[in-house]
Scaffold this active site. Structure first.
Site, PDB file in Angstrom:
ATOM      1  N   HIS A 120       0.831  -1.211   0.000  1.00 33.17           N
ATOM      2  CA  HIS A 120       0.000   0.000   0.000  1.00 33.17           C
ATOM      3  C   HIS A 120       0.865   1.260   0.000  1.00 33.17           C
ATOM      4  O   HIS A 120       0.460   2.308   0.487  1.00 33.17           O
ATOM      5  CB  HIS A 120      -0.933   0.004   1.213  1.00 33.17           C
TER       6      HIS A 120
ATOM      7  N   HIS B  41      -1.420   3.734  -4.974  1.00 33.67           N
ATOM      8  CA  HIS B  41      -1.654   2.289  -5.055  1.00 33.67           C
ATOM      9  C   HIS B  41      -3.134   1.951  -5.204  1.00 33.67           C
ATOM     10  O   HIS B  41      -4.011   2.761  -4.909  1.00 33.67           O
ATOM     11  CB  HIS B  41      -1.081   1.587  -3.814  1.00 33.67           C
TER      12      HIS B  41
ATOM     13  N   HIS C 213      -8.083  -7.241   0.083  1.00 38.00           N
ATOM     14  CA  HIS C 213      -7.493  -6.469   1.179  1.00 38.00           C
ATOM     15  C   HIS C 213      -8.332  -6.628   2.457  1.00 38.00           C
ATOM     16  O   HIS C 213      -7.799  -6.737   3.553  1.00 38.00           O
ATOM     17  CB  HIS C 213      -7.422  -5.002   0.735  1.00 38.00           C
TER      18      HIS C 213
HETATM   19 ZN   LIG Z   1      -4.546   0.887   0.526  1.00 39.79          ZN
END
Ligand SMILES: [Zn+2]
Length: 223
Positions: free
Chosen positions: A61, A65, A71
């Site tokens: 990250h 990004h 995630h």
């Molecule tokens: Zn992120």
């Protein structure tokens, strides 16, 4: 003979405008708890070596990004499960005044097509926050209502000009959750200071890392 780079400069695809909206990794802030960008020189020409060579380490990250659903979600999709077409899409840059979370009303009067990206240009860009190594807790983020509206409107990617779409300190990450659960990709850490509001094509290609839940990108806007 002109250099190849000079030929390219005069050239072919004929975009009138190209904006680099990525921040240089050397000087970006790291989100608290993330491993900061790190570069070690293995060899240097100016130290008598036959070549220069460096090793680089960064959090997935880091800097500008993309966040993918994996995630936050156990069965969420990761980088390689997306077609490259998802990273080359129409985008609207929307200027938002004020210091508070961005509200649904910021989309008033904005014509939004399904599948496009929305990139929010806030005071974060004006303050050049992505170019300061020190992390700022006081950044403009998205309201949950705006995230829900983006989902309803079929937006495919939401971008913000600092390191999180969620307000600092809200560890339940409601905005991340709402977007990623609905397969809306999140582009964080862009710099829109030099970009006028309006319509563009966004190109933001993640690194090819299998299982990546996030990846730095080189993001540009063209038109
Ligand atoms: Zn992120």
């Amino acid at each position: 003979m002109p250099l190849v780079s000079e030929i390219i400069l005069n050239n072919p695809l004929d975009f009138k405008e190209i904006y680099d909206i990525s921040a240089p990794l050397n000087t970006v802030p790291a989100y608290p708890g993330d491993r900061p960008y790190f570069r070690e020189w293995m060899a240097r020409l100016d130290e008598g070596n036959d070549y220069s060579l460096s090793a680089i380490a960064f959090c997935s990250h880091a800097g500008t990004h993309l966040d993918f659903p994996s995630h936050l979600l156990k069965s969420g999709r990761c980088q390689e499960q997306y077609s490259l077409k998802r990273f080359i899409i129409p985008a609207e840059v929307i200027s938002v005044p004020g210091e508070g979370p961005i509200l649904p009303s910021s989309l008033q009067g904005c014509k939004i097509d399904k599948g496009q990206a929305l990139l929010f240009k806030t005071g974060n860009s004006k303050k050049r926050l992505m170019h300061q190594v020190a992390f700022s807790e006081d950044f403009v983020s998205l309201s949950l209502g705006l995230a829900q509206l983006c989902v309803v409107m079929g937006v495919s990617l939401v971008g913000i000009d600092y390191l999180s779409v969620d307000k600092y300190g809200d560890d339940s990450l409601p905005v991340h959750g709402t977007l990623l659960e609905n397969d809306v990709l999140i582009l964080e850490g862009i710099d829109l200071a030099a970009v006028p509001s309006g319509r563009y094509s966004l190109i933001c290609l993640p690194l090819s890392i299998k299982d990546a839940e996030a990846s730095p990108v080189r993001a540009i806007l063209v038109r």
